[in-house]
Design a protein around this motif. Structure first.
Motif, mmCIF file in Angstrom:
data_model
loop_
_atom_site.group_PDB
_atom_site.id
_atom_site.type_symbol
_atom_site.label_atom_id
_atom_site.label_comp_id
_atom_site.label_asym_id
_atom_site.label_seq_id
_atom_site.Cartn_x
_atom_site.Cartn_y
_atom_site.Cartn_z
ATOM 1 N N PHE A 61 0.845 -1.199 0.000
ATOM 2 C CA PHE A 61 0.000 0.000 0.000
ATOM 3 C C PHE A 61 0.880 1.248 0.000
ATOM 4 C CE2 PHE A 61 -1.879 3.495 2.414
ATOM 5 C CZ PHE A 61 -3.017 3.747 1.664
ATOM 6 N N TYR A 62 1.885 1.294 0.881
ATOM 7 C CA TYR A 62 2.782 2.446 0.948
ATOM 8 C C TYR A 62 3.448 2.689 -0.402
ATOM 9 C CZ TYR A 62 2.613 2.422 6.123
ATOM 10 O OH TYR A 62 2.237 2.486 7.437
ATOM 11 N N ARG A 63 3.867 1.618 -1.061
ATOM 12 C CA ARG A 63 4.543 1.766 -2.360
ATOM 13 C C ARG A 63 3.574 2.224 -3.440
ATOM 14 N NH1 ARG A 63 7.205 -3.948 -2.564
ATOM 15 N NH2 ARG A 63 8.471 -3.795 -0.713
ATOM 16 N N ARG A 64 2.448 1.501 -3.568
ATOM 17 C CA ARG A 64 1.514 1.725 -4.672
ATOM 18 C C ARG A 64 0.735 3.030 -4.518
ATOM 19 N NH1 ARG A 64 -0.904 -2.634 -3.961
ATOM 20 N NH2 ARG A 64 -2.655 -1.824 -2.789
ATOM 21 N N GLU A 65 0.128 3.244 -3.375
ATOM 22 C CA GLU A 65 -0.768 4.388 -3.189
ATOM 23 C C GLU A 65 -0.050 5.665 -2.734
ATOM 24 O OE1 GLU A 65 -3.929 4.235 -4.125
ATOM 25 O OE2 GLU A 65 -3.633 2.125 -4.642
ATOM 26 N N CYS A 66 1.064 5.498 -2.031
ATOM 27 C CA CYS A 66 1.731 6.657 -1.439
ATOM 28 C C CYS A 66 3.092 6.963 -2.067
ATOM 29 C CB CYS A 66 1.912 6.435 0.061
ATOM 30 S SG CYS A 66 0.368 6.049 0.927
ATOM 31 N N SER A 67 3.538 6.133 -2.993
ATOM 32 C CA SER A 67 4.866 6.289 -3.619
ATOM 33 C C SER A 67 5.981 6.415 -2.592
ATOM 34 C CB SER A 67 4.896 7.498 -4.560
ATOM 35 O OG SER A 67 4.133 7.244 -5.696
ATOM 36 N N LEU A 68 5.889 5.637 -1.533
ATOM 37 C CA LEU A 68 6.947 5.613 -0.531
ATOM 38 C C LEU A 68 7.830 4.398 -0.813
ATOM 39 C CD1 LEU A 68 4.845 6.432 2.662
ATOM 40 C CD2 LEU A 68 6.375 7.968 1.415
ATOM 41 N N ARG A 104 5.873 3.585 17.243
ATOM 42 C CA ARG A 104 5.426 4.529 16.217
ATOM 43 C C ARG A 104 3.989 4.206 15.808
ATOM 44 N NH1 ARG A 104 8.903 1.131 14.682
ATOM 45 N NH2 ARG A 104 10.646 2.464 15.140
ATOM 46 N N THR A 105 3.284 5.262 15.490
ATOM 47 C CA THR A 105 1.894 5.154 15.076
ATOM 48 C C THR A 105 1.600 6.313 14.131
ATOM 49 O OG1 THR A 105 -0.375 4.951 15.883
ATOM 50 C CG2 THR A 105 1.034 6.512 17.042
ATOM 51 N N TRP A 106 0.524 6.214 13.365
ATOM 52 C CA TRP A 106 0.158 7.332 12.500
ATOM 53 C C TRP A 106 -0.641 8.359 13.294
ATOM 54 C CZ3 TRP A 106 2.537 8.276 8.260
ATOM 55 C CH2 TRP A 106 2.996 7.255 7.434
ATOM 56 N N VAL A 107 -0.194 9.592 13.298
ATOM 57 C CA VAL A 107 -0.975 10.722 13.810
ATOM 58 C C VAL A 107 -1.959 11.103 12.711
ATOM 59 C CG1 VAL A 107 -0.892 13.153 14.475
ATOM 60 C CG2 VAL A 107 0.872 11.573 15.282
ATOM 61 N N SER A 108 -1.444 11.153 11.506
ATOM 62 C CA SER A 108 -2.206 11.442 10.299
ATOM 63 C C SER A 108 -1.608 10.534 9.222
ATOM 64 C CB SER A 108 -2.040 12.923 9.949
ATOM 65 O OG SER A 108 -2.721 13.252 8.777
ATOM 66 N N PRO A 109 -2.334 9.498 8.821
ATOM 67 C CA PRO A 109 -1.725 8.472 7.962
ATOM 68 C C PRO A 109 -1.405 8.935 6.543
ATOM 69 C CG PRO A 109 -4.061 8.055 8.219
ATOM 70 C CD PRO A 109 -3.730 9.210 9.122
ATOM 71 N N ALA A 110 -0.400 8.294 5.987
ATOM 72 C CA ALA A 110 -0.091 8.478 4.572
ATOM 73 C C ALA A 110 -1.201 7.768 3.798
ATOM 74 C CB ALA A 110 1.265 7.857 4.241
ATOM 75 N N ILE A 111 -1.913 8.520 2.959
ATOM 76 C CA ILE A 111 -3.019 7.927 2.201
ATOM 77 C C ILE A 111 -2.906 8.191 0.707
ATOM 78 C CG2 ILE A 111 -4.662 7.937 4.119
ATOM 79 C CD1 ILE A 111 -5.803 10.565 2.887
ATOM 80 N N SER A 112 -1.907 9.009 0.339
ATOM 81 C CA SER A 112 -1.756 9.359 -1.071
ATOM 82 C C SER A 112 -0.297 9.709 -1.352
ATOM 83 C CB SER A 112 -2.646 10.551 -1.424
ATOM 84 O OG SER A 112 -2.141 11.737 -0.827
ATOM 85 N N LYS A 113 -0.040 10.107 -2.577
ATOM 86 C CA LYS A 113 1.314 10.497 -2.979
ATOM 87 C C LYS A 113 1.689 11.895 -2.482
ATOM 88 C CE LYS A 113 1.330 7.696 -7.182
ATOM 89 N NZ LYS A 113 0.253 6.795 -6.920
ATOM 90 N N PHE A 114 0.716 12.643 -1.975
ATOM 91 C CA PHE A 114 0.983 14.011 -1.542
ATOM 92 C C PHE A 114 1.857 14.036 -0.297
ATOM 93 C CE2 PHE A 114 0.176 17.699 1.115
ATOM 94 C CZ PHE A 114 0.508 18.708 0.234
ATOM 95 N N ARG A 115 2.874 14.886 -0.345
ATOM 96 C CA ARG A 115 3.683 15.214 0.812
ATOM 97 C C ARG A 115 3.911 16.717 0.771
ATOM 98 N NH1 ARG A 115 4.795 10.274 -0.426
ATOM 99 N NH2 ARG A 115 6.095 10.709 -2.213
ATOM 100 N N PRO A 116 3.815 17.372 1.901
ATOM 101 C CA PRO A 116 4.035 18.821 1.895
ATOM 102 C C PRO A 116 5.502 19.141 1.627
ATOM 103 C CG PRO A 116 3.877 18.039 4.143
ATOM 104 C CD PRO A 116 3.558 16.868 3.246
ATOM 105 N N SER A 117 5.734 20.352 1.224
ATOM 106 C CA SER A 117 7.093 20.846 1.041
ATOM 107 C C SER A 117 7.813 20.812 2.383
ATOM 108 C CB SER A 117 7.039 22.276 0.507
ATOM 109 O OG SER A 117 8.252 22.943 0.750
#
Length: 159
Positions: A21-28, A128-141
């Protein structure tokens, strides 16, 4: 009449499915460490800014008010810090007064290394836990997150 079968484990979330999921949906660029089973990623394309939870809450609120979202943020409850996953666009800091300011505030820019991500496997240490999960490719500057952190510092730290 027969009883409905129990859900199979094929549908249970695993470190492998989360990593995918991290790779496909979030490009991590995630991998599973064979020795520990932890999900990690190398920095480079993705960077991070780590800071104490109280400051991070103010930064998160400010960024959300500016419309910068979704914010992928990892919480480290035992350490009392949050890590913002960001674009790697932070330039070296030119102003020599800023470096000690960030150091006192415990704001750390992570440009190189590995970052461990939350896993679906129960974590007895709650590392570690998600405060606000990675759900997309968006990352802030990263530069914007760092600028916002500096703006949110208590006044005595900016002098």
């Amino acid at each position: 009449m027969t009883r409905a079968s129990q859900p199979t484990t094929a549908y249970a979330e695993t470190p492998r499915s989360r990593c995918e999921f991290y790779r496909r949906e979030c490009s991590l660029p995630t991998v599973i460490e064979p020795d520990t089973g932890r999900i990690t990623m190398k920095t480079g394309f993705v960077g991070a800014v780590m800071m104490p939870t109280e400051l991070a809450r103010r930064v998160k609120t400010t960024l959300e008010m500016r419309g910068v979202a979704p914010l992928p943020i990892i919480g480290h409850p035992r350490a009392g810090v949050w890590t913002f996953l960001v674009r790697s666009d932070i330039r070296p800091i030119g102003d020599p007064a800023v470096v000690p300011q960030l150091w006192r505030a415990r704001v750390v820019v992570i440009r190189e290394g590995d970052i461990a991500l939350p896993s679906p496997v129960p974590d007895a240490l709650m590392a570690r836990t998600w405060v606000s999960p990675a759900i997309s490719k968006f990352r802030p500057s990263g530069a914007v997150v760092l600028e916002c952190a500096r703006a949110c510092l208590p006044e005595q730290w900016t002098e």
